[in-house]
Design an enzyme around this catalytic site. Structure first.
Site, PDB file in Angstrom:
ATOM      1  N   LYS A   1      35.960  36.243  43.320  1.00  0.00           N
ATOM      2  CA  LYS A   1      35.352  37.375  44.029  1.00  0.00           C
ATOM      3  C   LYS A   1      34.422  38.140  43.081  1.00  0.00           C
ATOM      4  CE  LYS A   1      39.435  40.011  42.762  1.00  0.00           C
ATOM      5  NZ  LYS A   1      40.722  40.570  43.199  1.00  0.00           N
TER       6      LYS A   1
ATOM      7  N   TYR B   1      17.373  59.984  24.471  1.00  0.00           N
ATOM      8  CA  TYR B   1      17.606  61.190  25.271  1.00  0.00           C
ATOM      9  C   TYR B   1      18.520  62.171  24.532  1.00  0.00           C
ATOM     10  CZ  TYR B   1      15.526  59.352  29.573  1.00  0.00           C
ATOM     11  OH  TYR B   1      14.655  58.887  30.526  1.00  0.00           O
TER      12      TYR B   1
HETATM   13  C1  LIG Z   1      41.616  40.048  42.264  1.00  0.00           C
HETATM   14  C2  LIG Z   1      42.819  39.382  42.795  1.00  0.00           C
HETATM   15  C3  LIG Z   1      43.487  38.408  42.031  1.00  0.00           C
HETATM   16  C4  LIG Z   1      43.142  38.129  40.587  1.00  0.00           C
HETATM   17  O1  LIG Z   1      43.661  39.167  39.780  1.00  0.00           O
HETATM   18  P1  LIG Z   1      43.505  39.211  38.186  1.00  0.00           P
HETATM   19  O2  LIG Z   1      44.290  40.400  37.776  1.00  0.00           O
HETATM   20  O3  LIG Z   1      42.058  39.365  37.916  1.00  0.00           O
HETATM   21  O4  LIG Z   1      44.044  37.923  37.666  1.00  0.00           O
HETATM   22  C5  LIG Z   1      44.528  37.739  42.634  1.00  0.00           C
HETATM   23  N1  LIG Z   1      44.913  38.025  43.901  1.00  0.00           N
HETATM   24  C6  LIG Z   1      44.313  38.974  44.651  1.00  0.00           C
HETATM   25  C7  LIG Z   1      44.794  39.246  46.023  1.00  0.00           C
HETATM   26  C8  LIG Z   1      43.254  39.688  44.114  1.00  0.00           C
HETATM   27  O5  LIG Z   1      42.667  40.645  44.852  1.00  0.00           O
END
Ligand SMILES: *Cc1c(COP(=O)(O)O)cnc(C)c1O
Length: 349
Positions: A42, A252
């Site tokens: 994702k 800045y």
């Molecule tokens: C993002 C996510 C993961 C992965 O989690 P990490 O802590 O990055 O390993 C796994 N399961 C779900 C449902 C998630 O939203």
């Protein structure tokens, strides 16, 4: 002027060590014991580029990929069968359902309403998320008696750990709740652990683990320290070099003043690219093995660095940010997740 011309290469690149990525996935697979390891890709694979990450992991044998939004599916489709793509947010609109049907990507159903929507549109293999104590997405334990669930054809039954990066009682309490879920929900496979959860032991592994952060070099628990390697390497081009005299001020609000003549470089990188202002006066880069510290404020598109240790460095040369995730998190105050996912659209990937 109707001729189109390709834009020039970016002055920013997010280099990915594909071998480290694959080695991290293999290490997480091994740590997952008899469970299979999937991959959370994702948010554009945590900023690294969902296409190239999915391609590399599919080639290594990964068969389960997780995105959050339906809009993220398209980047994966050239590389894996749609049936291996799970969409964590599930279907909200009729267009989501139509897209799921057209592509074959599988929804993760998070509520009775989503379950009804899926069933009334024809049903078929789906995934289901059960909330075991995080109170984020997912059906609650009280929903499990509802008859709409009996009609579902469930591949994966998921839950998600809220505090797996800590040794707290919530982990065991979520595991206990997940055991109840397994007795009450008929599915082909069950899945609980994210990256950190993998280190909690075999009781947490079920049939499939879902690492994200650790694939990309993040170290959420000390157990991963010697197995997980850095994957993401942000690099920026020096677009101007200038010489300061003692007393000259930088950036800045003039937060840095030279106390001797200095040679400084201006990088085409700023907070709009995800290199946030917390790195002001604090960030570090490397050129040919030597360190190049940030001077003064990071601005939107530019960062000024001290070239004192690299007299051979020229305009047009590239510097690599020092971006070891645990150390960078400590130095910046950002989480390892933020350090990865902040990296913006102007990086070439
Ligand atoms: C993002 C996510 C993961 C992965 O989690 P990490 O802590 O990055 O390993 C796994 N399961 C779900 C449902 C998630 O939203």
């Amino acid at each position: 002027m109707t001729d189109t011309i390709a834009p020039p290469p970016s002055a920013l690149r997010l280099a990915m060590d594909a071998r480290a990525l694959v080695a991290n996935w293999q290490a997480l697979s091994a740590m997952s014991g008899s469970a299979e390891a999937g991959a959370a890709v994702k948010a554009n694979a945590y900023g690294l580029g969902a296409g190239r990450v999915t391609q590399a992991l599919a080639k290594a044998g990964c068969r389960n990929f997780f995105v959050a939004h339906w809009r993220e599916v398209a980047d994966l489709l050239p590389h894996v069968p749609a049936s291996q793509i799970a969409v964590l947010h599930g279907p909200i609109t009729a267009q989501d359902i139509a897209y799921a049907r057209a592509t074959g990507a599988r929804p993760v159903l998070n509520s009775l309403a989503q379950a009804r929507l899926w069933q009334s549109s024809g049903g078929g293999l789906c995934h289901i998320m059960i909330d075991t104590g995080m109170n984020r997405l997912g059906l609650s334990l009280n929903d499990l008696g509802d008859c709409v669930l009996d009609g579902l054809d469930i591949d994966l039954c998921l839950s998600h750990l809220a505090s797996a990066d800590e040794d707290v009682a919530q982990n065991e309490s979520q595991l206990r709740a997940f055991r109840q879920v397994r007795l009450n929900v008929q599915a082909k496979r069950y899945s609980l652990a994210n990256s950190a959860g993998i280190a909690l032991g075999s009781a947490y592994h079920a049939d499939l683990t879902r690492p994200g952060l650790a694939l990309y070099g993040g170290i959420p628990r000390p157990e991963f320290a010697n197995t997980i390697a850095q994957v993401a390497f942000p690099e920026a081009c020096i677009i101007q070099i200038r010489t300061l005299q003692a007393g000259d001020q930088v950036g800045y609000n003039a937060t840095f003043t030279a106390d001797h003549p200095m040679r400084v470089g201006v990088l085409a990188l700023g907070y709009a690219d995800g290199y946030l202002r917390c790195w002001s006066g604090k960030g570090r880069f490397v050129f040919a093995g030597r360190e190049v510290p940030v001077l003064g404020r990071v601005s939107m598109d530019l960062t000024i660095v001290d070239l004192g240790q690299v007299p051979d460095c020229q305009e047009g040369d590239w510097l690599g940010a020092i971006y070891d995730l645990p150390a960078a998190a400590k130095a910046s105050g950002l989480s390892q997740y933020e350090l990865l996912t902040l990296m913006g659209q102007r990086f070439s990937r």
